[in-house]
Design an enzyme around this catalytic site. Structure first.
Site, PDB file in Angstrom:
ATOM      1  N   PHE A 188       8.119  11.422  -6.426  1.00  0.00           N
ATOM      2  CA  PHE A 188       7.024  10.545  -6.007  1.00  0.00           C
ATOM      3  C   PHE A 188       5.730  11.366  -5.977  1.00  0.00           C
ATOM      4  O   PHE A 188       5.778  12.603  -5.917  1.00  0.00           O
ATOM      5  CB  PHE A 188       7.353   9.955  -4.624  1.00  0.00           C
ATOM      6  CG  PHE A 188       6.330   8.951  -4.157  1.00  0.00           C
ATOM      7  CD1 PHE A 188       6.154   7.752  -4.824  1.00  0.00           C
ATOM      8  CD2 PHE A 188       5.518   9.221  -3.052  1.00  0.00           C
ATOM      9  CE1 PHE A 188       5.195   6.838  -4.403  1.00  0.00           C
ATOM     10  CE2 PHE A 188       4.566   8.311  -2.626  1.00  0.00           C
ATOM     11  CZ  PHE A 188       4.397   7.115  -3.303  1.00  0.00           C
ATOM     12  N   ASN A 190       3.585  12.228  -3.846  1.00  0.00           N
ATOM     13  CA  ASN A 190       3.274  13.183  -2.765  1.00  0.00           C
ATOM     14  C   ASN A 190       4.316  14.292  -2.633  1.00  0.00           C
ATOM     15  O   ASN A 190       4.238  15.103  -1.720  1.00  0.00           O
ATOM     16  CB  ASN A 190       3.093  12.434  -1.437  1.00  0.00           C
ATOM     17  CG  ASN A 190       4.371  11.815  -0.919  1.00  0.00           C
ATOM     18  OD1 ASN A 190       5.440  11.996  -1.491  1.00  0.00           O
ATOM     19  ND2 ASN A 190       4.270  11.070   0.170  1.00  0.00           N
ATOM     20  N   LYS A 191       5.292  14.339  -3.531  1.00  0.00           N
ATOM     21  CA  LYS A 191       6.334  15.366  -3.414  1.00  0.00           C
ATOM     22  C   LYS A 191       5.863  16.674  -4.059  1.00  0.00           C
ATOM     23  O   LYS A 191       4.771  16.757  -4.603  1.00  0.00           O
ATOM     24  CB  LYS A 191       7.641  14.859  -4.040  1.00  0.00           C
ATOM     25  CG  LYS A 191       8.185  13.589  -3.357  1.00  0.00           C
ATOM     26  CD  LYS A 191       8.777  13.831  -1.979  1.00  0.00           C
ATOM     27  CE  LYS A 191       8.844  12.601  -1.111  1.00  0.00           C
ATOM     28  NZ  LYS A 191      10.009  11.751  -1.260  1.00  0.00           N
ATOM     29  N   VAL A 192       6.711  17.668  -4.028  1.00  0.00           N
ATOM     30  CA  VAL A 192       6.336  19.004  -4.496  1.00  0.00           C
ATOM     31  C   VAL A 192       5.934  19.000  -5.980  1.00  0.00           C
ATOM     32  O   VAL A 192       5.022  19.697  -6.392  1.00  0.00           O
ATOM     33  CB  VAL A 192       7.509  19.974  -4.260  1.00  0.00           C
ATOM     34  CG1 VAL A 192       7.281  21.300  -4.936  1.00  0.00           C
ATOM     35  CG2 VAL A 192       7.713  20.152  -2.759  1.00  0.00           C
TER      36      VAL A 192
END
Ligand SMILES: *Cc1c(COP(=O)(O)O)cnc(C)c1O
Length: 378
Positions: A188, A190-192
């Site tokens: 997604f 906002n993930k790493v």
């Protein structure tokens, strides 16, 4: 970054993707070649690169991290009447995936140090209908896997690692995703690392990988096109997403290092507030990748936490509350009082901006504002 400016400063978002490599070039290649759907060369390239980076035999792309969990639970044979143990302190997708299978998520409290599923509480929740455990490596810090795996093996339970927030994290030198029977990742925004929306299933179990491959592609027989022996799903990733993912993975070391640097900046900047704030620090056996850098108010409740978030917001600093525990959510409501750690973390914790585009000056400013508000708090 958002455009709005506060006192000459740009607002600081809590999360932000960084595309500094081949992202635009690979995506343009998909458009130019016409391979925009779920066939195309980037799918296999991304899967192979992710499997080798993770150190697993099989990596299978899918639509998102929630689909990855659903696919794994189905592949592990979870169905109506079964129970799966999950931490109460997690993102809702972990519990929802169990429900999608018609099974029941049994919520387990966390341990205070790592905030992850508590091995001591786990064993007490095992019953005749328990099929498996989903371990979440929350906020990028691995769960304490050795005791969890020992319990699972003793009781014949499968272990899925929900590694949606923990790309590159490790436990006693071993990467997450290789510690249980299978694992899921999310990409997604906002993930790493991100593919927009996207997910990955990883496992060393070839039969399990085959079941996931069948289920994610509408159940189509791998040896007979357009023949469907089972009811499957359309949980595929597109070639465009995989192109983005491959470019992100090429720069994963830099993306992870940037987060470690941000965390180190917070640790330095907040060292003087130890009487006020508890930090979500790294255990001696863990490599924390700080998907989100979290702090906990030592005193106070959700009201104080929310008031602090509002003050930071007016400074142009976006924050997030730590996850509300699942036992507080209407679909999983449980007032038994069995979750003191999840309750404490969930009501007093907040996530500070953590991403690879933050500057040292941003982090110093956030620490300064935090110190200011905590000093003036009644
Ligand atoms: C993000 C996340 C998911 C779900 O991933 P999506 O790609 O958003 O579906 C699952 N579990 C946890 C712990 C997450 O943080």
């Amino acid at each position: 970054m958002t455009e709005s400016t506060l006192q000459g400063r740009t607002r600081i978002p809590v999360a932000q993707p960084v595309f500094a490599g081949n992202e635009a070039r690979y995506v343009a290649d998909c458009v130019e070649s016409g391979w925009v759907s779920s066939n195309g060369p980037y799918i296999a390239k991304f899967e192979q690169a992710f499997a080798s980076w993770c150190g697993v035999r099989h990596a299978l792309t899918c639509a998102n991290g929630t689909a990855a969990l659903h696919l794994l639970l189905m592949a592990h044979g979870v169905g109506p009447g079964d129970q799966v143990l999950v931490p109460s302190l997690t993102y809702i997708a972990t519990a929802n995936a169990v429900r999608y299978c018609g099974a029941e998520p049994v919520l387990v409290d966390s341990e205070p140090r790592t905030w992850n599923i508590d091995p001591a509480a786990l064993e007490a929740c095992i019953g005749p209908r328990t099929k498996g455990i989903i371990v979440v490596h929350l906020y990028g810090h691995s769960a304490d896997m050795d005791p969890i795996m020992a319990i699972a093996r003793e009781h014949g339970l499968f272990v899925v690692e929900d590694a949606a927030e923990a790309h590159g994290a490790s436990y006693k030198g071993r990467k997450v995703g290789t510690l249980g029977d299978s694992a899921s990742f999310s990409f997604f925004g906002n993930k790493v690392m991100t593919t927009g929306e996207g997910g990955m299933v990883v496992t060393n179990d070839s039969a399990l990988a085959d079941r996931v491959r069948l289920l994610k592609g509408q159940g189509m027989d791998p040896h007979r096109r357009y023949w469907f022996p089972v009811v499957g799903y359309n949980y595929r990733m597109t070639n465009i997403q995989a192109a983005l993912g491959l470019a992100q993975l090429e720069r994963i070391d830099a993306l992870l290092q940037a987060r470690r640097d941000v965390a180190a900046g917070y640790q330095r900047g907040l060292a003087g507030l130890a009487d006020r704030l508890e930090l979500h620090n790294e255990s001696s056996w863990a490599h924390h990748i700080y998907w989100m850098f979290n702090v906990l108010l030592r005193d106070g409740d959700a009201h104080d936490r929310d008031a602090l978030m509002a003050k930071l917001d007016s400074d142009g600093i976006e924050t997030r509350p730590v996850f509300y525990p699942m036992h507080c959510m209407p679909p999983y409501q449980d007032d038994s009082g069995r979750y003191p750690v999840a309750d404490r973390v969930g009501s007093r914790g907040l996530s500070l901006p953590t991403h690879a585009a933050l500057t040292e000056a941003d982090v110093a400013y956030i620490c300064e504002r935090l110190a200011h508000h905590l000093a003036t708090r009644p």
